[in-house]
Design a protein around this motif. Structure first.
Motif, PDB file in Angstrom:
ATOM      1  N   VAL A  87       0.868  -1.013  -0.049  1.00 37.92           N
ATOM      2  CA  VAL A  87      -0.055   0.205  -0.146  1.00 37.92           C
ATOM      3  C   VAL A  87       0.777   1.263  -0.029  1.00 37.92           C
ATOM      4  N   VAL A  88       0.946   2.007  -1.091  1.00 35.05           N
ATOM      5  CA  VAL A  88       1.606   3.447  -1.223  1.00 35.05           C
ATOM      6  C   VAL A  88       0.979   4.470  -0.576  1.00 35.05           C
ATOM      7  N   VAL A  89       1.445   4.920   0.425  1.00 36.04           N
ATOM      8  CA  VAL A  89       0.765   5.970   1.317  1.00 36.04           C
ATOM      9  C   VAL A  89       1.044   7.357   1.013  1.00 36.04           C
ATOM     10  N   GLY A  90       0.205   8.247   0.685  1.00 32.72           N
ATOM     11  CA  GLY A  90       0.378   9.703   0.325  1.00 32.72           C
ATOM     12  C   GLY A  90      -0.229  10.552   1.525  1.00 32.72           C
ATOM     13  N   ASN A  91      -0.266  11.660   1.078  1.00 33.11           N
ATOM     14  CA  ASN A  91      -0.795  12.852   2.386  1.00 33.11           C
ATOM     15  C   ASN A  91      -2.396  12.511   2.225  1.00 33.11           C
ATOM     16  N   GLY A  92      -3.049  12.695   3.381  1.00 38.60           N
ATOM     17  CA  GLY A  92      -4.376  12.342   3.503  1.00 38.60           C
ATOM     18  C   GLY A  92      -5.028  11.198   3.366  1.00 38.60           C
ATOM     19  N   ALA A  93      -3.848  10.163   3.453  1.00 39.69           N
ATOM     20  CA  ALA A  93      -4.608   8.851   3.209  1.00 39.69           C
ATOM     21  C   ALA A  93      -5.732   8.474   4.383  1.00 39.69           C
ATOM     22  N   GLY A  94      -6.546   7.627   4.038  1.00 34.05           N
ATOM     23  CA  GLY A  94      -7.772   7.510   4.606  1.00 34.05           C
ATOM     24  C   GLY A  94      -8.143   6.076   5.212  1.00 34.05           C
ATOM     25  N   SER A  95      -9.092   5.618   4.864  1.00 35.50           N
ATOM     26  CA  SER A  95      -9.795   4.200   5.255  1.00 35.50           C
ATOM     27  C   SER A  95      -9.179   3.175   4.568  1.00 35.50           C
ATOM     28  N   LYS A  96      -8.439   3.469   3.369  1.00 38.83           N
ATOM     29  CA  LYS A  96      -7.400   2.153   3.003  1.00 38.83           C
ATOM     30  C   LYS A  96      -6.290   2.187   3.847  1.00 38.83           C
ATOM     31  N   LEU A  97      -5.749   3.279   4.437  1.00 39.84           N
ATOM     32  CA  LEU A  97      -4.636   3.111   5.222  1.00 39.84           C
ATOM     33  C   LEU A  97      -4.990   2.334   6.674  1.00 39.84           C
ATOM     34  N   ASP A  98      -6.254   2.792   7.137  1.00 37.57           N
ATOM     35  CA  ASP A  98      -6.582   2.166   8.398  1.00 37.57           C
ATOM     36  C   ASP A  98      -6.827   0.594   8.057  1.00 37.57           C
ATOM     37  N   ARG A  99      -7.374   0.292   7.225  1.00 36.15           N
ATOM     38  CA  ARG A  99      -7.601  -1.126   6.660  1.00 36.15           C
ATOM     39  C   ARG A  99      -6.204  -1.835   6.465  1.00 36.15           C
ATOM     40  N   ALA A 100      -5.440  -1.326   5.828  1.00 35.75           N
ATOM     41  CA  ALA A 100      -4.117  -1.773   5.599  1.00 35.75           C
ATOM     42  C   ALA A 100      -3.408  -1.985   7.006  1.00 35.75           C
ATOM     43  N   ARG A 101      -3.388  -1.134   7.988  1.00 32.72           N
ATOM     44  CA  ARG A 101      -2.744  -1.373   9.230  1.00 32.72           C
ATOM     45  C   ARG A 101      -3.658  -2.453   9.949  1.00 32.72           C
ATOM     46  N   HIS A 102      -4.735  -2.450  10.008  1.00 32.35           N
ATOM     47  CA  HIS A 102      -5.399  -3.508  10.671  1.00 32.35           C
ATOM     48  C   HIS A 102      -5.316  -4.849  10.135  1.00 32.35           C
ATOM     49  N   LEU A 103      -4.839  -5.001   8.768  1.00 30.90           N
ATOM     50  CA  LEU A 103      -4.609  -6.174   8.209  1.00 30.90           C
ATOM     51  C   LEU A 103      -2.922  -6.555   8.277  1.00 30.90           C
ATOM     52  N   GLY A 104      -2.330  -5.690   8.737  1.00 32.51           N
ATOM     53  CA  GLY A 104      -0.609  -5.824   9.047  1.00 32.51           C
ATOM     54  C   GLY A 104      -0.298  -5.871   7.638  1.00 32.51           C
ATOM     55  N   LEU A 105      -0.538  -5.147   6.595  1.00 35.78           N
ATOM     56  CA  LEU A 105       0.109  -5.042   5.332  1.00 35.78           C
ATOM     57  C   LEU A 105       1.478  -4.090   5.320  1.00 35.78           C
ATOM     58  N   LYS A 106       2.038  -4.328   4.245  1.00 34.50           N
ATOM     59  CA  LYS A 106       3.336  -3.324   4.059  1.00 34.50           C
ATOM     60  C   LYS A 106       2.995  -2.195   3.435  1.00 34.50           C
ATOM     61  N   LEU A 107       3.488  -1.228   4.151  1.00 34.42           N
ATOM     62  CA  LEU A 107       3.160  -0.001   3.774  1.00 34.42           C
ATOM     63  C   LEU A 107       4.495   0.913   3.088  1.00 34.42           C
ATOM     64  N   LEU A 108       4.292   1.655   2.164  1.00 34.45           N
ATOM     65  CA  LEU A 108       5.391   2.105   1.419  1.00 34.45           C
ATOM     66  C   LEU A 108       5.145   3.682   1.530  1.00 34.45           C
ATOM     67  N   SER A 109       6.097   4.545   1.653  1.00 39.13           N
ATOM     68  CA  SER A 109       6.006   6.042   1.724  1.00 39.13           C
ATOM     69  C   SER A 109       6.358   6.378  -0.048  1.00 39.13           C
ATOM     70  N   GLU A 110       6.014   7.770  -0.204  1.00 37.95           N
ATOM     71  CA  GLU A 110       6.199   7.955  -1.657  1.00 37.95           C
ATOM     72  C   GLU A 110       7.846   7.768  -2.051  1.00 37.95           C
ATOM     73  N   ALA A 111       8.543   8.017  -1.058  1.00 36.10           N
ATOM     74  CA  ALA A 111      10.223   7.956  -1.427  1.00 36.10           C
ATOM     75  C   ALA A 111      10.343   6.519  -1.640  1.00 36.10           C
ATOM     76  N   ASP A 112       9.749   5.426  -0.817  1.00 36.03           N
ATOM     77  CA  ASP A 112       9.772   4.038  -1.043  1.00 36.03           C
ATOM     78  C   ASP A 112       9.448   3.749  -2.314  1.00 36.03           C
ATOM     79  N   PHE A 113       8.186   4.263  -2.770  1.00 33.41           N
ATOM     80  CA  PHE A 113       7.703   3.857  -4.202  1.00 33.41           C
ATOM     81  C   PHE A 113       8.797   4.255  -5.136  1.00 33.41           C
ATOM     82  N   LEU A 114       9.405   5.499  -5.029  1.00 27.58           N
ATOM     83  CA  LEU A 114      10.353   6.100  -5.938  1.00 27.58           C
ATOM     84  C   LEU A 114      11.673   5.201  -6.060  1.00 27.58           C
ATOM     85  N   ASP A 115      12.124   4.547  -4.895  1.00 23.86           N
ATOM     86  CA  ASP A 115      13.087   3.760  -4.846  1.00 23.86           C
ATOM     87  C   ASP A 115      12.841   2.437  -5.664  1.00 23.86           C
TER      88      ASP A 115
END
Length: 298
Positions: A264-292
């Motif tokens: 899950v690539v997370v930007g500014n103002g991430a909402g319910s998708k981020l909450d669900r990703a955290r609940h499921l323990g999924l891997k989160l990427l920042s924009e910098a991680d995505f650029l890498d």
């Protein structure tokens, strides 16, 4: 008529990381002067992909003036202009605002016009308003992503659009093309706007970075087979651009987060998708991680 076309290059994904500004000065219907200034960004962090785009490295700006000094040297001349031009003005004006905010400076005051929006009206049949495509169409040879040369092409686009529309100045060009003039002043800004232009069905205009973010043929793709979801607003790409680029690197872009989502690539103002990703323990990427992930290492 006195105007100036400007173009910024940045050191990284932050808008306040200007490392170069190019200017092309217009008087009496022609470009009379061109200049480029290196800028030392407040944080000397240069993203590899940015270096690949414009070729500016930290050692080149080590002794360069910072943004306040560059702005001070240009401010009087810019204030005397009838119009400031920029190709994709939303980006360049955000660089001005973010840099002024970083250094607690008041915004300069000027009207501005986006030549992307003008070009979309004047050269509809091209199917793209990319600077290099317009330069080719107008027969202008230039080094793309050199700030001074990009500013020059921006100026020539505006001048040619004036000639084709038979208008005497840039405010008249804005009215002829139905592009709303933007305004920046000490208390804030208003955006340059235009009605949405329908693109030809046989293609869509590619991202300004579409020729940069591509996997190397024959090499493994960094996101091959990964189910990817984007949440929130990215600073460097629109959502559609980010999804398109992720697809090139093998990702399966999904619209919603499930237990089968890989990233899950997370930007500014991430909402319910981020909450669900955290609940499921999924891997989160920042924009910098995505650029890498989408930057091909040399």
């Amino acid at each position: 008529m006195r105007a100036v076309a400007i173009d910024f290059e940045t050191a990284n994904e932050q808008r306040a990381s200007a490392c170069s500004i190019g200017l092309a000065w217009i008087e009496d219907g022609r470009v009379t002067d061109r200049e480029t200034h290196l800028i030392r960004p407040p944080e000397m962090r240069f993203a590899p992909v940015n270096i690949r785009i414009h070729g500016i490295t930290p050692d080149m700006v080590e002794d360069a003036p910072e943004f306040p000094d560059v702005l001070a040297s240009l401010r009087e001349r810019i204030d005397g202009c009838d119009m400031v031009l920029a190709h994709n003005a939303g980006f360049d004006m955000s660089v001005v605002r973010a840099s002024c905010d970083t250094y607690a400076l008041s915004y300069p005051e000027f009207d501005y016009l986006c030549t992307v929006k003008v070009a979309q009206k004047v050269w509809r049949d091209l199917g793209t308003a990319r600077l290099n495509a317009l330069g080719d169409h107008l027969g202008i040879a230039f080094k793309h992503h050199d700030a001074g040369e990009d500013a020059f092409v921006c100026a020539e686009i505006a001048l040619e659009a004036m000639r084709l529309n038979q208008v005497a100045n840039l405010h008249e060009l804005a009215r002829a093309t139905q592009v709303g003039v933007g305004r920046m002043n000490a208390t804030g800004y208003s955006a340059c706007s235009a009605p949405r232009v329908a693109r030809p069905r046989n293609g869509t205009a590619p991202s300004a970075f579409s020729d940069v973010y591509r996997p190397v043929p024959g090499m493994p793709r960094s996101m091959d087979g990964k189910r990817v979801v984007f949440s929130g607003q990215l600073t460097r790409f629109s959502r559609n651009e980010a999804q398109e680029i992720a697809g090139r690197f093998g990702a399966r872009v999904m619209g919603s987060v499930t237990a089968k989502t890989d990233l899950v690539v997370v930007g500014n103002g991430a909402g319910s998708k981020l909450d669900r990703a955290r609940h499921l323990g999924l891997k989160l990427l920042s924009e910098a991680d995505f650029l890498d992930l989408i930057t091909v290492k040399s």
